[in-house]
Write a protein that holds these residues in place. Structure first.
Motif, mmCIF file in Angstrom:
data_model
loop_
_atom_site.group_PDB
_atom_site.id
_atom_site.type_symbol
_atom_site.label_atom_id
_atom_site.label_comp_id
_atom_site.label_asym_id
_atom_site.label_seq_id
_atom_site.Cartn_x
_atom_site.Cartn_y
_atom_site.Cartn_z
ATOM 1 N N PHE A 72 -3.211 -16.617 -9.387
ATOM 2 C CA PHE A 72 -2.234 -16.706 -8.207
ATOM 3 C C PHE A 72 -1.059 -16.236 -8.943
ATOM 4 N N PRO A 73 0.039 -15.692 -8.029
ATOM 5 C CA PRO A 73 1.461 -15.455 -8.478
ATOM 6 C C PRO A 73 2.107 -16.718 -8.591
ATOM 7 N N ALA A 74 3.216 -16.670 -9.058
ATOM 8 C CA ALA A 74 4.020 -17.776 -9.192
ATOM 9 C C ALA A 74 4.771 -18.178 -7.433
ATOM 10 N N ALA A 110 0.867 -1.249 0.077
ATOM 11 C CA ALA A 110 -0.053 -0.054 0.069
ATOM 12 C C ALA A 110 0.755 1.216 0.083
ATOM 13 N N GLU A 111 1.870 1.174 0.674
ATOM 14 C CA GLU A 111 2.980 2.435 0.877
ATOM 15 C C GLU A 111 3.597 2.729 -0.550
ATOM 16 N N ALA A 112 3.663 1.462 -1.639
ATOM 17 C CA ALA A 112 4.029 1.778 -2.958
ATOM 18 C C ALA A 112 3.061 2.055 -3.773
ATOM 19 N N GLY A 113 1.646 2.012 -3.141
ATOM 20 C CA GLY A 113 0.518 2.361 -4.222
ATOM 21 C C GLY A 113 -0.012 0.916 -5.006
ATOM 22 N N LEU A 114 0.441 -0.085 -4.460
ATOM 23 C CA LEU A 114 -0.074 -1.536 -4.970
ATOM 24 C C LEU A 114 -0.871 -2.438 -3.840
ATOM 25 N N THR A 115 -1.471 -3.568 -4.432
ATOM 26 C CA THR A 115 -2.157 -4.280 -3.604
ATOM 27 C C THR A 115 -1.456 -5.759 -3.880
ATOM 28 N N THR A 116 -2.174 -6.782 -3.259
ATOM 29 C CA THR A 116 -1.574 -8.177 -3.482
ATOM 30 C C THR A 116 -1.724 -8.497 -4.940
ATOM 31 N N ALA A 117 -2.896 -8.123 -5.587
ATOM 32 C CA ALA A 117 -3.142 -8.271 -7.105
ATOM 33 C C ALA A 117 -1.835 -8.029 -7.938
ATOM 34 N N ASN A 118 -1.064 -7.134 -7.412
ATOM 35 C CA ASN A 118 0.209 -6.798 -8.252
ATOM 36 C C ASN A 118 1.437 -7.787 -7.957
ATOM 37 N N ILE A 119 1.146 -8.620 -6.944
ATOM 38 C CA ILE A 119 2.505 -9.695 -6.778
ATOM 39 C C ILE A 119 2.489 -10.722 -7.767
ATOM 40 N N VAL A 120 3.541 -10.903 -8.259
ATOM 41 C CA VAL A 120 3.771 -11.805 -9.445
ATOM 42 C C VAL A 120 4.582 -13.084 -8.918
ATOM 43 N N GLU A 153 8.510 -13.851 1.196
ATOM 44 C CA GLU A 153 8.910 -12.571 0.731
ATOM 45 C C GLU A 153 8.075 -12.499 -0.871
ATOM 46 N N SER A 154 8.005 -11.197 -1.452
ATOM 47 C CA SER A 154 7.430 -11.290 -2.775
ATOM 48 C C SER A 154 7.924 -10.196 -3.584
ATOM 49 N N ILE A 155 7.582 -10.395 -4.691
ATOM 50 C CA ILE A 155 7.943 -9.564 -5.896
ATOM 51 C C ILE A 155 6.512 -9.094 -6.528
ATOM 52 N N ALA A 156 6.188 -7.904 -6.583
ATOM 53 C CA ALA A 156 5.027 -7.305 -7.121
ATOM 54 C C ALA A 156 5.522 -6.111 -8.314
ATOM 55 N N VAL A 157 4.504 -6.104 -9.277
ATOM 56 C CA VAL A 157 4.904 -5.137 -10.609
ATOM 57 C C VAL A 157 3.815 -4.017 -10.689
ATOM 58 N N ARG A 158 4.138 -3.175 -11.143
ATOM 59 C CA ARG A 158 3.045 -1.641 -11.513
ATOM 60 C C ARG A 158 2.292 -2.294 -12.642
#
Length: 125
Positions: A100-102, A63-73, A120-125
């Motif tokens: 779901f993410p990988a 959220a601080e980055a302006g993202l949600t779990t939907a952005n997690i890849v 740990e996670s990786i998200a994309v805009r």
């Protein structure tokens, strides 16, 4: 350009690392432990409660980055014991809708402070 992401709504780093770092539209989150940021302590309970707190911490950093779990890849789940997988997985599934993410999930010898789960996670805009 590298941008460090920090929120007081997730546990502060307990070493020389950042909660998350954004580079070229990708946000790399450090492994999150089941620490309640309000108390600085692990949430009481077992792997269900710990996984829930881990995801709340992930959501707050995103959220601080302006993202949600939907952005997690991609996620990597670290478990204190593989016998905890099914219980962790039941909580994990509730935090995603649609695709779901990988994911990788591994059992490790020990986690920081005796945690049962770290993600740990990786998200994309």
């Amino acid at each position: 350009m590298k941008k460090v992401i920090f929120t007081e709504k997730a546990p502060a780093a307990i070493g020389p690392y950042s909660q998350a770092v954004e580079v070229n539209g990708m946000v790399f989150l450090s492994g999150q432990l089941p620490v309640d940021p309000a108390t600085g302590e692990f949430v009481p309970g077992g792997v269900t409660e710990q996984t829930t707190q881990v995801f709340e911490n992930i959501k707050n950093v995103l959220a601080e980055a302006g993202l949600t779990t939907a952005n997690i890849v991609k996620t990597t789940v670290f478990l204190a014991d593989m016998s905890l997988f099914a219980e962790m997985n039941a909580v994990y599934a509730k935090y995603f809708e649609g695709d779901f993410p990988a994911r990788s999930a591994v059992a490790v010898k020990a986690l920081p402070k005796g945690a049962l789960v770290e993600i740990e996670s990786i998200a994309v805009r």
